[in-house]
Scaffold this motif. Structure first.
Motif, PDB file in Angstrom:
ATOM      1  N   ILE A   1       0.857  -1.203   0.000  1.00 44.09           N
ATOM      2  CA  ILE A   1       0.000   0.000   0.000  1.00 44.09           C
ATOM      3  C   ILE A   1       0.889   1.248   0.000  1.00 44.09           C
ATOM      4  O   ILE A   1       0.744   2.144  -0.844  1.00 44.09           O
ATOM      5  N   TYR A   2       1.817   1.297   0.912  1.00 43.52           N
ATOM      6  CA  TYR A   2       2.697   2.475   0.992  1.00 43.52           C
ATOM      7  C   TYR A   2       3.603   2.579  -0.236  1.00 43.52           C
ATOM      8  O   TYR A   2       3.908   3.674  -0.717  1.00 43.52           O
ATOM      9  N   GLU A   3       4.000   1.428  -0.736  1.00 46.88           N
ATOM     10  CA  GLU A   3       4.832   1.388  -1.946  1.00 46.88           C
ATOM     11  C   GLU A   3       4.044   1.989  -3.123  1.00 46.88           C
ATOM     12  O   GLU A   3       4.567   2.812  -3.883  1.00 46.88           O
ATOM     13  N   ASP A   4       2.779   1.583  -3.232  1.00 49.72           N
ATOM     14  CA  ASP A   4       1.952   2.067  -4.351  1.00 49.72           C
ATOM     15  C   ASP A   4       1.785   3.580  -4.322  1.00 49.72           C
ATOM     16  O   ASP A   4       1.529   4.198  -5.355  1.00 49.72           O
ATOM     17  N   TYR A   5       1.875   4.168  -3.125  1.00 47.78           N
ATOM     18  CA  TYR A   5       1.708   5.626  -3.029  1.00 47.78           C
ATOM     19  C   TYR A   5       3.049   6.354  -2.888  1.00 47.78           C
ATOM     20  O   TYR A   5       3.086   7.520  -2.471  1.00 47.78           O
ATOM     21  N   GLY A   6       4.121   5.679  -3.220  1.00 50.35           N
ATOM     22  CA  GLY A   6       5.428   6.347  -3.258  1.00 50.35           C
ATOM     23  C   GLY A   6       5.918   6.815  -1.901  1.00 50.35           C
ATOM     24  O   GLY A   6       6.642   7.813  -1.803  1.00 50.35           O
ATOM     25  N   LEU A   7       5.528   6.097  -0.848  1.00 52.55           N
ATOM     26  CA  LEU A   7       5.866   6.575   0.499  1.00 52.55           C
ATOM     27  C   LEU A   7       7.085   5.889   1.112  1.00 52.55           C
ATOM     28  O   LEU A   7       7.459   6.192   2.242  1.00 52.55           O
ATOM     29  N   LEU A   8       7.686   4.949   0.400  1.00 53.81           N
ATOM     30  CA  LEU A   8       8.852   4.251   0.952  1.00 53.81           C
ATOM     31  C   LEU A   8      10.146   4.917   0.494  1.00 53.81           C
ATOM     32  O   LEU A   8      10.176   5.549  -0.562  1.00 53.81           O
ATOM     33  N   GLY A   9      11.191   4.766   1.277  1.00 51.73           N
ATOM     34  CA  GLY A   9      12.484   5.341   0.903  1.00 51.73           C
ATOM     35  C   GLY A   9      13.368   5.479   2.121  1.00 51.73           C
ATOM     36  O   GLY A   9      12.946   5.178   3.245  1.00 51.73           O
ATOM     37  N   PRO A  10      14.589   5.970   1.933  1.00 52.38           N
ATOM     38  CA  PRO A  10      15.543   6.030   3.048  1.00 52.38           C
ATOM     39  C   PRO A  10      15.173   6.993   4.169  1.00 52.38           C
ATOM     40  O   PRO A  10      15.763   6.942   5.237  1.00 52.38           O
ATOM     41  N   ARG A  11      14.189   7.859   3.950  1.00 46.54           N
ATOM     42  CA  ARG A  11      13.769   8.756   5.036  1.00 46.54           C
ATOM     43  C   ARG A  11      12.432   8.312   5.640  1.00 46.54           C
ATOM     44  O   ARG A  11      11.785   9.063   6.374  1.00 46.54           O
ATOM     45  N   THR A  12      12.024   7.072   5.314  1.00 45.94           N
ATOM     46  CA  THR A  12      10.735   6.569   5.802  1.00 45.94           C
ATOM     47  C   THR A  12      10.918   5.652   7.008  1.00 45.94           C
ATOM     48  O   THR A  12      11.698   4.693   6.954  1.00 45.94           O
ATOM     49  N   LEU A  13      10.172   5.951   8.072  1.00 50.92           N
ATOM     50  CA  LEU A  13      10.233   5.173   9.316  1.00 50.92           C
ATOM     51  C   LEU A  13       8.914   4.439   9.476  1.00 50.92           C
ATOM     52  O   LEU A  13       7.850   5.064   9.517  1.00 50.92           O
ATOM     53  N   LEU A  14       8.996   3.108   9.569  1.00 47.69           N
ATOM     54  CA  LEU A  14       7.792   2.277   9.603  1.00 47.69           C
ATOM     55  C   LEU A  14       7.660   1.614  10.970  1.00 47.69           C
ATOM     56  O   LEU A  14       8.348   0.617  11.259  1.00 47.69           O
TER      57      LEU A  14
ATOM     58  N   LEU B   1      11.336  -3.402   1.676  1.00 46.54           N
ATOM     59  CA  LEU B   1      11.924  -2.486   2.676  1.00 46.54           C
ATOM     60  C   LEU B   1      13.429  -2.361   2.452  1.00 46.54           C
ATOM     61  O   LEU B   1      13.986  -1.261   2.487  1.00 46.54           O
ATOM     62  N   ALA B   2      14.077  -3.503   2.211  1.00 45.43           N
ATOM     63  CA  ALA B   2      15.536  -3.471   2.004  1.00 45.43           C
ATOM     64  C   ALA B   2      15.871  -2.679   0.739  1.00 45.43           C
ATOM     65  O   ALA B   2      16.761  -1.816   0.757  1.00 45.43           O
ATOM     66  N   GLU B   3      15.142  -2.943  -0.330  1.00 44.39           N
ATOM     67  CA  GLU B   3      15.458  -2.281  -1.610  1.00 44.39           C
ATOM     68  C   GLU B   3      15.226  -0.776  -1.561  1.00 44.39           C
ATOM     69  O   GLU B   3      15.933  -0.013  -2.214  1.00 44.39           O
ATOM     70  N   THR B   4      14.223  -0.359  -0.800  1.00 42.33           N
ATOM     71  CA  THR B   4      13.930   1.078  -0.755  1.00 42.33           C
ATOM     72  C   THR B   4      14.728   1.793   0.330  1.00 42.33           C
ATOM     73  O   THR B   4      14.695   3.027   0.407  1.00 42.33           O
ATOM     74  N   GLY B   5      15.409   1.027   1.193  1.00 42.17           N
ATOM     75  CA  GLY B   5      16.167   1.655   2.289  1.00 42.17           C
ATOM     76  C   GLY B   5      15.281   2.157   3.404  1.00 42.17           C
ATOM     77  O   GLY B   5      15.715   2.944   4.254  1.00 42.17           O
ATOM     78  N   SER B   6      14.018   1.709   3.429  1.00 43.86           N
ATOM     79  CA  SER B   6      13.100   2.146   4.496  1.00 43.86           C
ATOM     80  C   SER B   6      13.523   1.532   5.832  1.00 43.86           C
ATOM     81  O   SER B   6      14.175   0.489   5.867  1.00 43.86           O
ATOM     82  N   VAL B   7      13.103   2.185   6.917  1.00 41.00           N
ATOM     83  CA  VAL B   7      13.539   1.756   8.253  1.00 41.00           C
ATOM     84  C   VAL B   7      12.387   1.065   8.990  1.00 41.00           C
ATOM     85  O   VAL B   7      11.292   1.623   9.107  1.00 41.00           O
ATOM     86  N   ALA B   8      12.644  -0.148   9.471  1.00 42.92           N
ATOM     87  CA  ALA B   8      11.684  -0.849  10.332  1.00 42.92           C
ATOM     88  C   ALA B   8      11.979  -0.455  11.771  1.00 42.92           C
ATOM     89  O   ALA B   8      13.113  -0.580  12.224  1.00 42.92           O
ATOM     90  N   VAL B   9      10.973   0.055  12.472  1.00 37.37           N
ATOM     91  CA  VAL B   9      11.211   0.532  13.840  1.00 37.37           C
ATOM     92  C   VAL B   9      10.619  -0.453  14.860  1.00 37.37           C
ATOM     93  O   VAL B   9       9.411  -0.678  14.904  1.00 37.37           O
TER      94      VAL B   9
END
Ligand code: GUN
Ligand code: ZN
Length: 434
Positions: A250-263, A277-285
């Motif tokens: 869902i978040y991917e479809d809306y362009g919300l993932l990336g290295p400054r994204t905290l999930l 998550l790994a490919e986009t550099g998103s952070v799992a919190v």
């Protein structure tokens, strides 16, 4: 220019510890000195007597970088410890009721001030916060941070459905308000803005579109949301977004993932989600006290880490049950024990300092005691309570001391806090610090 030297046992990480014996991952000075000028660290090393500087002697305590908390809700400070079976019940019964109070004039200022006092009391010098859906809650949050000269990240929650009407914005108003707040607060003093759609359940597709536009227009802002915390939450999210392959999608479809994204949470992820998550550099919190309190599940640190996912650790107040990162690390340890993934104390303290700075791409500014970094520091006392003092008598290594602090410590173990070089904890209570 006035110089201050903090003397004590100084510990700071340079990389993620790969095991208990990974001495290359940290620097430790048994009789160390941190030289501070205009809020910044200008030198760190062995203590040598010098003229012309104020020396504050914290021996025998440890000096570390201030703790960083990568996910919490300051507007939930007064609903910690609310009795609920699971996430959605807790949100509906307590959280959405409490957050409505932030529409009232003056309420946010009072809570923000108490919240910052608690952060400091517990040794947290930087945090990433959700405010409520009301812009005034954001003004109070950043206004108080500015007064205290703290590096804080936060944003107005965007939520336009599945919550009481009084708390809901609209796709358009959330866009307009967020834009105005970014202009007002992002980059002012030490403040940094996080675009904050609450989670898929409380955002219409139109609102996630608005969030996408904000992210595209403000790529230097953070993005924060919740992901895969609870089974019922996941099912409802997939009902609301049936065309997405999974919750992360869902978040991917809306362009919300990336290295400054905290999930926040990121507990029940499938292989595809982990890969994304790994490919986009998103952070799992990882939010251990909250995950235990709400019965949400056991974070799988090893699986995510092996897949190359960046990881942060956080309190998640007020689903979380303590402001204290020591208590948070203790419960993280216990969750990972249940997973057969015991975490060594160096890795724990790394996570709460340089690791979380890395999750925010702020290494080089905070999270380490190094020249050029802000002098956001804490002084830790491993004998702060009678039980700790008793146990400390049998301790013979730094690793054991850290583990004692993590397992038995709390706000009483935070002997002092420095924010941009200025004492912050002792001045709270008006005490002259030793
Ligand atoms: N998911 C959406 N909102 C929240 C919140 O406020 N707390 C937690 N723990 N999970 C959420
Ligand atoms: Zn949260």
């Amino acid at each position: 220019m006035s110089r201050t030297i903090l003397r004590g046992r100084v510990l700071s990480f340079v990389s993620e510890p790969q095991g208990m014996d990974d001495a290359g991952s940290y620097r430790y000075w048994e009789d160390g000195a941190i030289t501070i000028e205009t809020g910044k660290i200008i030198a760190v090393g062995d203590f040598v007597a010098t003229d012309g500087a104020e020396i504050i002697d914290h021996r025998p305590h440890l000096i570390l970088p201030g703790f960083i908390d990568t996910h919490l809700h300051y507007v939930q400070s007064q609903i910690m410890a609310s009795y609920a079976g699971s996430l959605l019940e807790w949100l509906n019964t307590y959280t959405f009721v409490e957050e409505q109070k932030f529409s009232q004039q003056g309420h946010a200022e009072v809570v923000a001030s108490a919240f910052y006092d608690e952060l400091i009391r517990h040794g947290t010098t930087t945090a990433v916060a959700y405010c409520s859906s009301h812009p005034r809650s954001v003004d109070a949050f950043f206004g108080e941070a500015e007064k205290r000269n703290m590096l804080m990240v936060g944003g107005k929650v965007m939520m336009d459905r599945n919550a009481p009407e009084a708390l809901c914005d609209t796709a358009q108003s959330s866009y307009d308000d967020t834009k105005m707040l970014i202009e007002r607060w992002h980059g002012r003093g030490r403040g940094l803005y996080a675009i904050s759609p609450r989670f898929a359940i409380t955002s219409t597709p139109q609102q996630l579109e608005a969030a996408r536009a904000l992210v595209a227009e403000h790529p230097d802002c953070y993005v924060q949301t919740h992901l895969s915390e609870n089974d019922a939450e996941i099912s409802l999210s997939m009902q609301l977004y049936p065309n997405s392959p999974d919750y992360t999608g869902i978040y991917e479809d809306y362009g919300l993932l990336g290295p400054r994204t905290l999930l926040g949470h990121s507990i029940h992820l499938n292989h595809r989600e982990t890969r994304v998550l790994a490919e986009t550099g998103s952070v799992a919190v990882f939010c251990p006290t909250s995950n235990l309190f709400l019965g949400s599940g056991l974070f799988d640190r090893e699986r995510l880490s092996k897949a190359g996912v960046r990881i942060g650790v956080a309190t998640d107040i007020g689903g979380g049950t303590n402001f204290c990162m020591l208590r948070t690390l203790d419960e993280a340890y216990k969750i990972l024990q249940l997973r057969g993934q015991r975490m060594n104390p160096f890795a724990s303290f790394y996570m709460a300092t340089l690791g979380n700075a890395g999750a925010l791409s702020l290494e080089g500014t905070i999270g380490a005691i190094a020249p050029g970094n802000s002098a956001d520091l804490i002084v830790l006392d491993a004998a702060a309570t009678p039980a700790m003092a008793l146990r400390k008598q049998t301790i013979s290594s730094l690793a054991e001391e850290l583990f004692l602090l993590q397992t038995l410590g709390d706000d009483r173990s935070i002997a002092e806090v420095y924010v941009a070089g200025a004492r912050a904890k002792s001045v709270l209570s008006g005490l002259a610090a030793s």
